[in-house]
Enzyme design. Structure first.
Site, mmCIF file in Angstrom:
data_model
loop_
_atom_site.group_PDB
_atom_site.id
_atom_site.type_symbol
_atom_site.label_atom_id
_atom_site.label_comp_id
_atom_site.label_asym_id
_atom_site.label_seq_id
_atom_site.Cartn_x
_atom_site.Cartn_y
_atom_site.Cartn_z
ATOM 1 N N TYR A 215 75.446 93.897 -16.673
ATOM 2 C CA TYR A 215 76.511 94.737 -16.117
ATOM 3 C C TYR A 215 75.999 95.615 -14.977
ATOM 4 O O TYR A 215 74.810 95.807 -14.802
ATOM 5 C CB TYR A 215 77.261 95.527 -17.180
ATOM 6 C CG TYR A 215 76.542 96.484 -18.101
ATOM 7 C CD1 TYR A 215 75.316 97.057 -17.826
ATOM 8 C CD2 TYR A 215 77.165 96.847 -19.304
ATOM 9 C CE1 TYR A 215 74.730 97.956 -18.697
ATOM 10 C CE2 TYR A 215 76.572 97.749 -20.183
ATOM 11 C CZ TYR A 215 75.351 98.292 -19.871
ATOM 12 O OH TYR A 215 74.779 99.184 -20.737
ATOM 13 N N GLU A 216 76.968 96.099 -14.191
ATOM 14 C CA GLU A 216 76.697 96.806 -12.927
ATOM 15 C C GLU A 216 75.900 95.948 -11.948
ATOM 16 O O GLU A 216 75.114 96.454 -11.150
ATOM 17 C CB GLU A 216 75.963 98.140 -13.183
ATOM 18 C CG GLU A 216 76.701 99.087 -14.093
ATOM 19 C CD GLU A 216 78.112 99.395 -13.621
ATOM 20 O OE1 GLU A 216 78.389 99.285 -12.409
ATOM 21 O OE2 GLU A 216 78.949 99.733 -14.462
ATOM 22 N N GLY A 217 76.122 94.643 -12.016
ATOM 23 C CA GLY A 217 75.454 93.716 -11.106
ATOM 24 C C GLY A 217 74.272 93.056 -11.768
ATOM 25 O O GLY A 217 73.318 93.716 -12.164
ATOM 26 N N ARG B 165 74.162 102.117 -11.420
ATOM 27 C CA ARG B 165 73.034 101.178 -11.401
ATOM 28 C C ARG B 165 71.717 101.880 -11.725
ATOM 29 O O ARG B 165 70.875 101.332 -12.437
ATOM 30 C CB ARG B 165 72.964 100.475 -10.044
ATOM 31 C CG ARG B 165 74.025 99.408 -9.890
ATOM 32 C CD ARG B 165 74.046 98.751 -8.528
ATOM 33 N NE ARG B 165 74.971 97.619 -8.541
ATOM 34 C CZ ARG B 165 75.289 96.880 -7.485
ATOM 35 N NH1 ARG B 165 74.748 97.160 -6.305
ATOM 36 N NH2 ARG B 165 76.127 95.875 -7.597
#
Length: 591
Positions: free
Chosen positions: A442-444, A298
């Protein structure tokens, strides 16, 4: 073809003048040799690799994209990617921050962030291949056995192998509790992994001789939901006891995604059909192990926002200097030319200053977060390590969520400066807009980062990271209360820090009465927090510029951009505060 020049001057300013990185790093355990001379040399070489090797592959790689051979079930990367990866590996960059026992150079995490920024600016698609390997290394280092670390880490650190994270499934996106991939006990302590994963970055490629997939799956006795997830090491080629490669494992790409951006990155559908794997970490504890990779990822995705914004700024600024069009509103500024350049237009300067404010403020924020990673890992006392970890946890959703959203604005403004020429593929700037779109997802997603900040880092953890940060802002304002150069900033910053704390307390009380208030306020709270955070780093930049040995023009640019940020960007917090206070009742049900 777009230009790129490694922003070494501003990186050094952020690291050494604003953040005092040399003093911090050399006082950590094992950091005696991490002097400015060494770190400067590393930055210089990373800049050369990015400018000379990676940047020239960016536009051609986007145009060519990856190719999937359905019959061979194999992926080919764009021309030049293999040669770039070879240069990257031979230069020791794959193991820059890894421990020496695995072949790494054991440099601090903040240097990994600083060099990665340049690699990502050079070619974001290409940079995803080593990025996923870095995450796999961290998971193996923290959760693997000694045998697993020595078997798998050394080849990845050497750049011979790469790694992936295999989480998402067609029916299970952010809610990993829904995943169905199975792990059945096999021979000699191994497992047979079966299932399909989607959106797997670097899932297959031709850059390295082996790929180590870290796969989330369920054991037969797994409890339902996220508590029943385990993590497994599943190599593309099986690995013999002596470390040599064995037969092909039954882990194959089934397709590659056709994407809006990052087209040079192989985003694969991965099929595991009783592929041989070994358990890493404890049974049913795979999600915690995967978060080891995810939190680092992140921060790296926030860095991608900075990297794209930097390159967009460089090109739109260069275009504005060279493009002759119309005249200044107050009369010609270049009477000997057929028209003035775009820089005479106040609105063009607004767009450029917006980009600069976000780029340079975000750089300080992300490097500060990376420094907390180093302090947490190698601080000399438990109290400093704990505080750094709490600060880092608080800052990650801001660094990921806000910086990636600001990259949408930066790349959009860059294209706007180009006008119609920005919409044309040949000029290259439209690629930055397309590439930037994925980083908020992506990655949240941004919504997930907002919920993590408010729901977990503020409410569940009692806002301990925020309290540390507010304390730091307060100490800074007190220290510079009599500083004439900081007078326009410290009073406002101190008042906002107080308001931030009070707003957070009131919001927490509302959420306690009605949990729906969390979802209604989270996004605006994320932006509100992000804008004040950047204001703090801009005030620090002015303070550092006053004392630095930088040239007068560099220092004045810092003063001017800080003034612009406080006057024209920071007031956005009032909109977000009003939205937070409006409450969930202003979000009615939709049929």
């Amino acid at each position: 073809m777009t230009l790129y020049k490694a922003p070494l001057d501003d990186q050094r300013f952020a690291l050494f003048d604003v953040l005092g990185a040399e003093a911090v790093l050399t006082q950590l355990q094992g950091g005696e040799g991490h002097t400015r001379d060494l770190l400067d040399a590393v930055l210089e070489e990373a800049g050369k690799l990015s400018e000379q090797v990676l940047a020239p592959t960016n536009a051609p790689g986007d145009e060519e994209g990856c190719r999937f051979d359905k019959a061979a079930r194999a992926v080919t990367t764009p021309k030049g990617f293999k040669e770039a990866f070879r240069a990257f590996s031979e230069g020791g960059w794959a193991g820059l921050t890894m421990a020496e026992e695995f072949g790494g150079q054991a440099l601090p995490s903040v240097m990994g962030i600083a060099t990665s920024e340049m690699f990502q600016s050079g070619n974001l698609s290409w940079s995803l291949y080593p990025l996923l390997s870095e995450g796999a290394c961290h998971a193996l280092e923290l959760h693997g056995t000694d045998d697993q670390r020595h078997t798998y880490l050394k080849p990845i650190v050497a750049g011979q192998w790469t790694g992936t994270m295999c989480l998402t499934e067609p029916q299970a996106g952010s809610d990993l509790g829904l995943l169905k991939t199975r792990a059945e006990p096999g021979a000699n302590g191994s497992y047979k992994i079966s299932g399909t994963k989607i959106f797997i970055s670097a899932g297959d490629h031709d850059l390295a001789e082996n790929i180590i997939h870290l796969v989330l799956a369920r054991l037969p006795d797994a409890p339902a939901g996220s508590r029943g997830i385990s993590m497994f090491i599943v190599p593309k080629f099986k690995v013999n006891a002596d470390g040599s490669l064995g037969e092909r494992n039954n882990a194959y790409p089934g397709a590659i995604e056709h994407k809006m951006g990052i087209r040079g990155s192989a985003t694969c559908v991965m099929n595991f059909d009783e592929a041989e794997g070994v358990l890493i970490g404890q049974p049913h504890k795979g999600l915690a192990a995967m978060f080891t990779m995810m939190n680092a990822a992140r921060l790296s995705v926030g860095l991608q926002g900075l990297a794209l914004s930097e390159r967009a700024l460089q090109n739109s600024l260069n275009y504005a200097r060279e493009r002759l069009q119309s005249r200044s509103l107050s009369g010609p500024k270049f009477p000997d030319k057929p028209a003035d350049n775009l820089l005479v237009q106040p609105d063009v300067r607004r767009m450029l200053l917006t980009q600069r404010a976000f780029v340079e403020g975000s750089r300080a924020l992300i490097m500060y977060a990376a420094l907390q990673t180093d302090i947490e890992a190698r601080g000399t006392d438990e109290a400093s390590r704990q505080k750094a970890g709490e600060l880092l946890a608080f800052l990650i959703p801001i660094a990921k969520g806000v910086v990636t959203e600001l990259a949408q604005e930066c790349t959009k403004e860059a294209l706007q400066i180009y006008g119609g020429h920005g919409f044309i593929v040949e000029n290259g700037v439209e690629q930055f807009v397309r590439d930037a779109r994925i980083i908020t997802l992506y990655e949240g997603t941004t919504g997930i980062q907002a919920a993590d900040l408010l729901g977990r880092k503020i409410l569940q953890l009692k806002g301990v990271g925020l309290q540390h940060f507010l304390g730091e802002i307060g100490a800074f304002c007190k220290q510079h209360a009599a500083d004439e150069a900081l007078r326009p900033y410290v009073g406002q910053l101190g008042a906002l820090a107080k308001e931030w704390g009070e707003l957070t307390l009131k919001l927490a009380q509302r959420v306690q009465s009605n949990p729906e208030e969390l979802g209604a306020a989270a996004n605006d709270y994320l932006y509100y927090s992000g804008y004040i955070t950047l204001a703090y780093f801009w005030a620090k930049a002015v303070a550092a510029a006053e004392k630095s040995a930088q040239q007068a023009g560099f220092k004045q640019a810092k003063r001017d951009t800080a003034a612009f940020y406080f006057a024209r960007i920071l007031p956005r917090i009032h909109l977000h505060k009003a939205a937070i206070e409006a409450g969930v009742e202003t979000l009615p049900a939709i049929a």
